[in-house]
Design a protein around this motif. Structure first.
Motif, PDB file in Angstrom:
ATOM      1  N   GLU A  78       0.831  -1.204   0.000  1.00  0.00           N
ATOM      2  CA  GLU A  78       0.000   0.000   0.000  1.00  0.00           C
ATOM      3  C   GLU A  78       0.868   1.258   0.000  1.00  0.00           C
ATOM      4  O   GLU A  78       0.614   2.195  -0.768  1.00  0.00           O
ATOM      5  N   SER A  79       1.900   1.276   0.807  1.00  0.00           N
ATOM      6  CA  SER A  79       2.753   2.469   0.883  1.00  0.00           C
ATOM      7  C   SER A  79       3.583   2.653  -0.379  1.00  0.00           C
ATOM      8  O   SER A  79       3.965   3.773  -0.711  1.00  0.00           O
ATOM      9  N   SER A  80       3.864   1.554  -1.099  1.00  0.00           N
ATOM     10  CA  SER A  80       4.649   1.642  -2.339  1.00  0.00           C
ATOM     11  C   SER A  80       3.769   1.698  -3.574  1.00  0.00           C
ATOM     12  O   SER A  80       4.273   1.622  -4.698  1.00  0.00           O
ATOM     13  N   LYS A  81       2.445   1.816  -3.364  1.00  0.00           N
ATOM     14  CA  LYS A  81       1.477   1.804  -4.469  1.00  0.00           C
ATOM     15  C   LYS A  81       1.610   0.547  -5.325  1.00  0.00           C
ATOM     16  O   LYS A  81       1.488   0.590  -6.550  1.00  0.00           O
ATOM     17  N   GLY A  82       1.870  -0.551  -4.654  1.00  0.00           N
ATOM     18  CA  GLY A  82       1.932  -1.848  -5.338  1.00  0.00           C
ATOM     19  C   GLY A  82       3.237  -2.142  -6.030  1.00  0.00           C
ATOM     20  O   GLY A  82       3.373  -3.177  -6.685  1.00  0.00           O
ATOM     21  N   ARG A  83       4.246  -1.278  -5.891  1.00  0.00           N
ATOM     22  CA  ARG A  83       5.464  -1.419  -6.690  1.00  0.00           C
ATOM     23  C   ARG A  83       6.554  -2.253  -6.023  1.00  0.00           C
ATOM     24  O   ARG A  83       7.553  -2.576  -6.662  1.00  0.00           O
ATOM     25  N   ASN A  84       6.413  -2.574  -4.746  1.00  0.00           N
ATOM     26  CA  ASN A  84       7.461  -3.333  -4.060  1.00  0.00           C
ATOM     27  C   ASN A  84       7.305  -4.809  -4.398  1.00  0.00           C
ATOM     28  O   ASN A  84       6.501  -5.530  -3.812  1.00  0.00           O
ATOM     29  N   ASP A 114       6.017  -7.497 -12.860  1.00  0.00           N
ATOM     30  CA  ASP A 114       6.487  -6.157 -12.507  1.00  0.00           C
ATOM     31  C   ASP A 114       8.003  -6.115 -12.380  1.00  0.00           C
ATOM     32  O   ASP A 114       8.647  -5.154 -12.818  1.00  0.00           O
TER      33      ASP A 114
END
Length: 409
Positions: A78-84, A114
């Motif tokens: 959530e904090s990485s907007k799904g990018r982690n 990703d």
């Protein structure tokens, strides 16, 4: 190192790096409970430290506290907007341990897609050493579980001799999953989804194979006024959009270019465009009576296409050769040239033709006035009823899976 960290902790009990060291030491001793307690304290000290949160999630996983582990990894996502991708990979592993197969599959696959889009996880050199075994496991898991998921929808159709009759669909699925290499019969053929073997290499299909088409086409091509009304209303109320039949028109472009090629979607991915109902009632009635491909959220695609003199659509390939594309020239239309696999065919007003969209195709207006046509998909007549049922079931599950995968992006 431990002595140095303990000296630091004696005067700085909230020193995050010291806490991480003690937690990893606890994990190495087989005491995940202690590691959870220490890392929870570190996370309270520095709530934005992703490294601490990843290690806390791993400690929860080691302690078999799977719900808490998943919650921590979800917080990172959530904090990485799904990018982690590391957090998603680890969350997928937690879901797998919790025997939640489909969410695990989706998250493993999303993490792989990703990461590889960023040039990672392509080989050992692009994968962090600590993640290599899990990444390799994720790839095997995705390959196995996707295959199981897609094959499961075909099983109800396998009854006795029917199993052998699904051979072409099985081959198409194996090629789609990259389990098998099966070059098309003609090197010019290429599909964006499924290639069905042994359907022939004819660019243009004999319209005699569609016994319903002559009478249906005669009724439809006379609806020139409805087609024009749809073009006018869409020109006023809608921005130009990519041509739904394999995006035949160029996306974007100048206003002048867009004016040369105009399209009105009637059905998009199997959904009737509401604005069409009031302006083309007879056309909708005719389409309801036609044997269009019907797959939820996938087909049919039906469009009214208008080309100014000299205009042409962008060369494209279709989604599958299990469909064929039919073009009907409305009355009053200028001549249309349909080029498929490099072979041109001229279409006059009120005429129709069918072609295999696994060959590159484009449409062009060759007369001195605009060309106006209806373009839509029907089943290739070489596909059996059993194969159609199998392809509907298979495509539906693939579309649903891909939609859920996209929701994670």
């Amino acid at each position: 190192a431990e002595r140095a960290y303990r000296q630091v902790a004696a005067t700085q009990p909230d020193q995050v790096e010291a806490l991480r060291f003690f937690a990893n030491a606890a994990l190495a001793r087989g005491n995940p409970g202690e590691a959870v307690a220490v890392l929870s304290h570190a996370a309270r000290v520095d709530r934005s430290n992703t490294g601490v949160l990843l290690e806390l999630g791993l400690a929860y996983r080691s302690a078999q506290r799977l719900d808490e582990a998943r919650s921590v990894f979800e917080l990172i996502l959530e904090s990485s907007k799904g990018r982690n991708t590391t957090a998603r990979l680890l969350m997928a592993n937690v879901l797998e341990q919790d025997k939640r197969t489909e969410p695990a599959l989706l998250n493993y696959f999303r993490a792989i897609i990703d990461a590889q889009s960023e040039g990672q996880w392509l080989n050992d050199a692009t994968t962090e050493p600590g993640l290599r075994r899990l990444v390799q496991h994720a790839m095997r898991y995705v390959a196995t579980e996707r295959r199981k998921l897609f094959e499961s929808v075909l099983e109800p159709l396998r009854h006795g001799i029917d199993a052998a009759r699904l051979g072409r669909v099985d081959t198409a699925l194996a090629v789609y999953l990259r389990d098998r290499i099966e070059p098309p019969a003609d090197p010019r053929q290429k599909t964006t989804f499924l290639y069905i073997p042994d359907l022939g290499t004819q660019r243009f299909l004999d319209t005699a194979s569609f016994d319903w088409l002559p009478r249906w086409s005669a009724r439809t091509c006379s609806l020139n006024d409805e087609a024009q009304a749809c073009l006018e209303i869409f020109a006023k109320n809608h921005d130009s959009s990519p041509f739904s039949l394999a995006s035949m028109t160029a996306g974007g472009g100048t206003d002048a270019a867009l004016a040369m090629v105009r399209q009105v979607p009637v059905y998009q991915r199997g959904i009737l465009v509401d604005a069409i109902r009031d302006h083309a009632p007879a056309l909708i009635e005719n389409l309801d009576a036609a044997p269009l491909v019907s797959i939820p959220n996938y087909a049919p695609d039906v469009s009214i296409l208008a080309l100014q003199p000299g205009a042409r659509t962008t060369p494209r390939y279709g989604r599958t050769n299990a469909f064929c594309t039919i073009v009907i020239a409305f009355s009053g239309s200028a001549p249309i040239e349909v080029t498929v696999g490099g072979d041109p065919c001229r279409l006059q007003a009120t005429e129709s033709l069918a072609f295999d969209p696994s060959f590159e195709f484009e449409l062009s207006a060759t007369g001195d006035s605009p060309a106006l046509m209806l373009v839509f998909d029907v089943w290739n007549p070489g596909v059996s009823t059993l194969e159609r049922d199998a392809l509907i079931a298979l495509t539906t599950v693939v579309v649903n899976f891909d939609a859920r995968l996209q929701d994670l992006a």
